[in-house]
Design an enzyme around this catalytic site. Structure first.
Site, PDB file in Angstrom:
ATOM      1  N   CYS A 150       0.820  -1.216   0.000  1.00 54.54           N
ATOM      2  CA  CYS A 150       0.000   0.000   0.000  1.00 54.54           C
ATOM      3  C   CYS A 150       0.851   1.261   0.000  1.00 54.54           C
ATOM      4  O   CYS A 150       0.472   2.280  -0.583  1.00 54.54           O
ATOM      5  CB  CYS A 150      -0.952   0.006   1.185  1.00 54.54           C
ATOM      6  SG  CYS A 150      -0.154  -0.272   2.771  1.00 54.54           S
ATOM      7  N   HIS A 286      -2.123   1.561   7.196  1.00 50.53           N
ATOM      8  CA  HIS A 286      -2.464   1.480   5.777  1.00 50.53           C
ATOM      9  C   HIS A 286      -2.139   2.787   5.076  1.00 50.53           C
ATOM     10  O   HIS A 286      -2.456   3.867   5.582  1.00 50.53           O
ATOM     11  CB  HIS A 286      -3.953   1.163   5.634  1.00 50.53           C
ATOM     12  CG  HIS A 286      -4.380   0.843   4.236  1.00 50.53           C
ATOM     13  ND1 HIS A 286      -3.693  -0.027   3.423  1.00 50.53           N
ATOM     14  CD2 HIS A 286      -5.434   1.287   3.490  1.00 50.53           C
ATOM     15  CE1 HIS A 286      -4.309  -0.120   2.257  1.00 50.53           C
ATOM     16  NE2 HIS A 286      -5.357   0.679   2.267  1.00 50.53           N
ATOM     17  N   ASN A 307      -8.146   4.470  -2.353  1.00 49.31           N
ATOM     18  CA  ASN A 307      -7.613   3.246  -1.777  1.00 49.31           C
ATOM     19  C   ASN A 307      -7.006   2.382  -2.884  1.00 49.31           C
ATOM     20  O   ASN A 307      -7.099   2.728  -4.060  1.00 49.31           O
ATOM     21  CB  ASN A 307      -8.736   2.489  -1.045  1.00 49.31           C
ATOM     22  CG  ASN A 307      -8.207   1.618   0.068  1.00 49.31           C
ATOM     23  OD1 ASN A 307      -7.012   1.347   0.166  1.00 49.31           O
ATOM     24  ND2 ASN A 307      -9.105   1.144   0.918  1.00 49.31           N
TER      25      ASN A 307
END
Length: 361
Positions: A150, A286, A307
């Site tokens: 990520c 994240h 995202n």
């Protein structure tokens, strides 16, 4: 540079091409109807379970379905949906997809120092809303798969954005190059830090395209030929002053910004649409990117967050998160670790090396 590495495991998220499964009141009225819903859910998402495991997972599934059902009946600004993670406990979800060991890095490296430079500090007039997607500075939503990369996706969103702003050309860049080649301190599928990735891109003279170095969702050997064919360069990065949503807003008004958040809560797990105001902490686990902000008709302020779990999660891969809360860290810690790349000109590396690589391919 930040004083600790965000996202040791990141969010090892995989989402299938199927969307969340809808259900109704009649589906939660009895044990039999819930079992039938579980079987439909397993078929919908192609989830295989042994007989013994099904019995255990069914109890978890019931809990999650009831949580989603009860949450959606409340007067909240967001909705949940039964998705791929329907028979995972909240703890399993946090452990598997939000397993970052941030406290260890904080204790080991100490708190980061105050920001040395913030180029938007004196910006006082801001637009009421910004959406870099509408300005052509954001590529389609990508999917990191079962790889804790990520941090690479967050970095790439910000670099793609500032490059389009400076050059008026949107180029999809290579997360895989960062995963494979930026391994001095970052750890590929085991996590990394966006600041380190920005510095890697600067020192290497740029980043190549996704077309040249496509994503594999796994740690591979660095392809130096592809690494040496950069198409977009940057001049460094800056941190947004810590714990300041006002300063984050100033930065986002001018370019997409990389941020870290706590994405381990059950409402985040099943988020579907609306402005997220759910429970979450500041255990950053994240990496995502803020690509805009706005306000709903009823006055709720929000961030537009891109995202990297594919378009099937959330609002076609995005989540709107409440902005301007009373806690200085921002919702889910969104204002704690924000940074952005610097690009001072509209020029990029020569295409000679890229053209030579294409000839070889």
């Amino acid at each position: 540079m930040k004083r600790f590495i965000v996202l040791a495991l990141c969010m090892l998220m995989v989402l299938e091409t199927t969307k969340g499964l809808d259900f109704h009141n009649k589906d939660v009225e009895s044990e039999n109807s819930l079992w039938e819903l579980y079987e439909r859910w397993r078929s919908h998402h192609t989830v295989a379970r042994s007989l013994e495991e099904k019995a255990k997972r069914f109890n978890v599934f019931k809990h999650n379905v009831k949580h989603i059902h009860e949450t959606n009946k409340k007067d909240k600004s967001y909705k949940l949906k039964l998705n791929k993670f329907g028979d995972m406990t909240s703890e399993e979800f946090r452990r598997t997809y939000a397993g970052s060991n941030i406290k260890h890095h904080r204790m080991f490296q100490g708190e980061k120092k105050a920001t040395k430079s913030f180029m938007y500090a004196n910006v006082n007039t801001l637009p009421t809303s910004v959406d870099w997607r509408k300005n052509g500075a954001v590529t389609p939503v990508k999917n990191q798969g079962q790889c804790g990369s990520c941090w690479a996706f967050s970095t790439v969103v910000a670099v793609e954005g500032i490059n389009q702003i400076r050059t008026k050309k949107l180029t999809s860049l290579s997360e895989q190059e960062l995963v494979d080649c930026d391994t001095n301190q970052n750890q590929g599928c085991n996590g990394g830090l966006m600041d380190l990735a920005f510095e890697f891109i600067k020192e290497k003279g740029g980043l190549t395209s996704e077309l040249v170095y496509p994503y594999k969702a796994s740690d591979e050997t660095c392809d130096t030929n592809k690494e040496n064919a950069p198409v977009v360069s940057i001049d460094g990065h800056e941190d947004v002053p810590k714990n300041s949503e006002d300063d984050l807003m100033k930065a986002v008004a001018n370019q997409p910004v990389s941020v870290a958040i706590d994405a381990g809560g059950s409402d985040f797990q099943f988020y579907s649409e609306g402005v997220f105001t759910g429970r979450c902490g500041t255990e950053l686990n994240h990496g995502v990117a803020v690509v805009g902000y706005g306000t709903t008709i009823d006055g709720t302020k929000y961030w537009i967050v891109k995202n990297s779990w594919g378009e099937e999660w959330g609002e076609k891969g995005y989540i709107r998160m409440q902005r301007g809360i009373r806690h200085k860290e921002g919702l889910c810690g969104i204002a704690m670790e924000a940074s952005y790349p610097l690009k001072n000109s509209n020029t990029n590396p020569s295409r000679l090396s890229l053209d030579s690589l294409k000839d070889e391919l």
